[in-house]
Design a protein around this motif. Structure first.
Motif, short mmCIF file in Angstrom:
data_model
loop_
_atom_site.label_atom_id
_atom_site.label_comp_id
_atom_site.label_asym_id
_atom_site.label_seq_id
_atom_site.Cartn_x
_atom_site.Cartn_y
_atom_site.Cartn_z
N TRP A 101 0.85 -1.19 0.00
CA TRP A 101 0.00 0.00 0.00
C TRP A 101 0.88 1.24 0.00
O TRP A 101 1.92 1.27 0.67
CB TRP A 101 -0.89 0.03 1.24
CG TRP A 101 -1.79 -1.15 1.39
CD1 TRP A 101 -1.55 -2.29 2.11
CD2 TRP A 101 -3.08 -1.33 0.80
NE1 TRP A 101 -2.60 -3.16 2.02
CE2 TRP A 101 -3.56 -2.60 1.22
CE3 TRP A 101 -3.88 -0.57 -0.05
CZ2 TRP A 101 -4.79 -3.11 0.82
CZ3 TRP A 101 -5.11 -1.06 -0.44
CH2 TRP A 101 -5.56 -2.31 -0.01
N ARG A 102 0.45 2.27 -0.74
CA ARG A 102 1.16 3.55 -0.74
C ARG A 102 0.29 4.58 -0.04
O ARG A 102 -0.84 4.83 -0.46
CB ARG A 102 1.48 4.03 -2.16
CG ARG A 102 2.69 3.35 -2.78
CD ARG A 102 2.39 1.98 -3.29
NE ARG A 102 3.56 1.37 -3.94
CZ ARG A 102 3.59 0.13 -4.38
NH1 ARG A 102 2.51 -0.65 -4.28
NH2 ARG A 102 4.68 -0.36 -4.93
N VAL A 137 -4.60 6.78 0.34
CA VAL A 137 -4.00 5.46 0.19
C VAL A 137 -4.38 4.86 -1.16
O VAL A 137 -5.47 5.10 -1.68
CB VAL A 137 -4.43 4.51 1.33
CG1 VAL A 137 -5.94 4.30 1.34
CG2 VAL A 137 -3.71 3.17 1.25
N THR A 138 -3.46 4.09 -1.73
CA THR A 138 -3.68 3.42 -3.00
C THR A 138 -2.80 2.18 -3.06
O THR A 138 -1.70 2.18 -2.47
CB THR A 138 -3.35 4.34 -4.19
OG1 THR A 138 -3.42 3.57 -5.41
CG2 THR A 138 -1.97 4.94 -4.07
N SER A 164 3.15 -2.79 4.05
CA SER A 164 2.69 -4.11 3.64
C SER A 164 1.32 -4.43 4.19
O SER A 164 0.68 -5.39 3.74
CB SER A 164 3.70 -5.19 4.10
OG SER A 164 3.85 -5.15 5.51
N ALA A 165 0.84 -3.66 5.16
CA ALA A 165 -0.48 -3.92 5.73
C ALA A 165 -1.05 -2.63 6.31
O ALA A 165 -0.30 -1.72 6.70
CB ALA A 165 -0.40 -4.99 6.82
N ILE A 166 -2.37 -2.55 6.34
CA ILE A 166 -3.08 -1.45 6.99
C ILE A 166 -3.99 -2.07 8.05
O ILE A 166 -4.83 -2.92 7.73
CB ILE A 166 -3.92 -0.64 5.99
CG1 ILE A 166 -3.01 -0.01 4.93
CG2 ILE A 166 -4.72 0.44 6.71
CD1 ILE A 166 -3.77 0.72 3.84
N ASP A 167 -3.81 -1.69 9.31
CA ASP A 167 -4.63 -2.21 10.39
C ASP A 167 -5.53 -1.10 10.91
O ASP A 167 -5.10 0.06 11.06
CB ASP A 167 -3.75 -2.73 11.54
CG ASP A 167 -2.92 -3.93 11.12
OD1 ASP A 167 -3.46 -4.76 10.35
OD2 ASP A 167 -1.76 -4.05 11.56
N CYS A 171 -10.37 -2.74 8.22
CA CYS A 171 -9.16 -3.05 7.44
C CYS A 171 -8.50 -4.33 7.95
O CYS A 171 -7.27 -4.41 8.08
CB CYS A 171 -8.18 -1.88 7.50
SG CYS A 171 -8.80 -0.35 6.80
N GLU A 172 -9.33 -5.33 8.23
CA GLU A 172 -8.80 -6.58 8.77
C GLU A 172 -8.03 -7.38 7.72
O GLU A 172 -7.08 -8.11 8.03
CB GLU A 172 -9.93 -7.43 9.34
CG GLU A 172 -10.57 -6.85 10.60
CD GLU A 172 -11.53 -5.71 10.30
OE1 GLU A 172 -11.93 -5.57 9.12
OE2 GLU A 172 -11.88 -4.96 11.23
#
Length: 277
Positions: A101-102, A137-138, A164-167, A171-172
């Protein structure tokens, strides 16, 4: 049954009529406008606005006039074409997701509102969604697109974080993150007009006038454009399968290629891609 009639904007009429030379006769532009229900006055106003924006220049008046694309106009058309080409490249499996994710963030003073608006507008144009105020975010690497479209002073205030992840709430998983930020239903609904048009409209015959053939092409363009405008073009890994917009774009391309074989000299084929079915 009356076929779906997609409303075509005056801007689309004007920008689709340029020949390979970068020029267009206003008599043809007005005829195409009338064929899609756009009055000459509306086309005239669109030409004036595009000229004021530095997109084109006009020589002569009325139907004897000629309009010519300027460098800014070519850049704008190339940006639109780039989005279409990316959509089809992704549909064909040529743009796999790297799983990253960016996150783009910026803090611009109130007195520099134009810069802030340019950052926000460009990020959203390329499918980024607001995660929190000032953070977009994209799943795509937009470095090249942002570098081409944003002025240096705007880029100087933009920070990019790769994760690498969004918590967080909703956003699970990557799929739930995509659904929270880019709801599937809204994207699918944006393609409803072009889907109905493809179901109901009859392609023009070979002996149909050039303006009528252009009218059909412009409704295809406008319908696809309406879908793409609301579509963040997420990687296939972040959407359900089958994915209706992907199927609709395939149907569009079939109709587009059929029109290209029927009337290959239409100016719309100057920038919009064609390929074998």
């Amino acid at each position: 049954m009356i076929p779906e009639q997609i409303a075509v904007t005056p801007r689309t009429v004007v920008e689709s009529c340029f020949e390979g030379t970068g020029s267009a006769d206003l008599s043809f532009v007005y005829d195409v406008g009338l064929a899609v229900g756009v009055a000459e006055q509306a086309v005239r106003l669109a030409v004036r606005r595009l000229a004021d924006a530095g997109v084109l220049e006009q020589e002569g008046r009325g139907r004897r006039g000629v309009i010519r694309l300027l460098p800014a106009g070519l850049s704008r058309l190339h940006a639109d074409t780039r989005i279409v080409e990316f959509a089809y490249a992704q549909d064909e499996g040529g743009v796999p997701w790297d799983g990253l994710w960016r996150l783009h963030t910026f803090s611009v003073p109130e007195q520099e509102r134009a810069t802030r608006d340019a950052l926000r507008r460009t990020l959203v144009r390329y499918g980024a969604a607001q995660l929190t105020p000032g953070v977009y975010v994209t799943p795509h690497d937009l470095g090249g697109e942002l570098g081409e479209e944003l002025p240096a002073d705007a880029l100087a205030q933009l920070y990019t974080i790769v994760a690498s992840a969004i918590d967080g709430p909703g956003c699970e998983t990557p799929l739930s993150t995509a659904e929270r930020l880019w709801p599937a239903a809204a994207t699918i609904e944006a393609y409803a007009p072009i889907s109905r048009f493809l179901d109901e409209a009859h392609p023009p015959a070979r002996d149909t006038g050039r303006a009528a053939q252009m009218a059909y092409a412009l409704r295809l363009i406008e319908g696809l454009g309406q879908g793409l405008e609301e579509d963040p073009l997420l990687p296939a890994e972040l959407r359900a399968s089958p994915w209706p917009p992907r199927e609709i774009r395939a149907r569009f391309l079939t109709a587009w290629n059929a029109l290209a074989r029927l009337a290959p000299d239409l100016p719309v084929f100057r920038s919009w891609r064609t390929q074998d079915d």
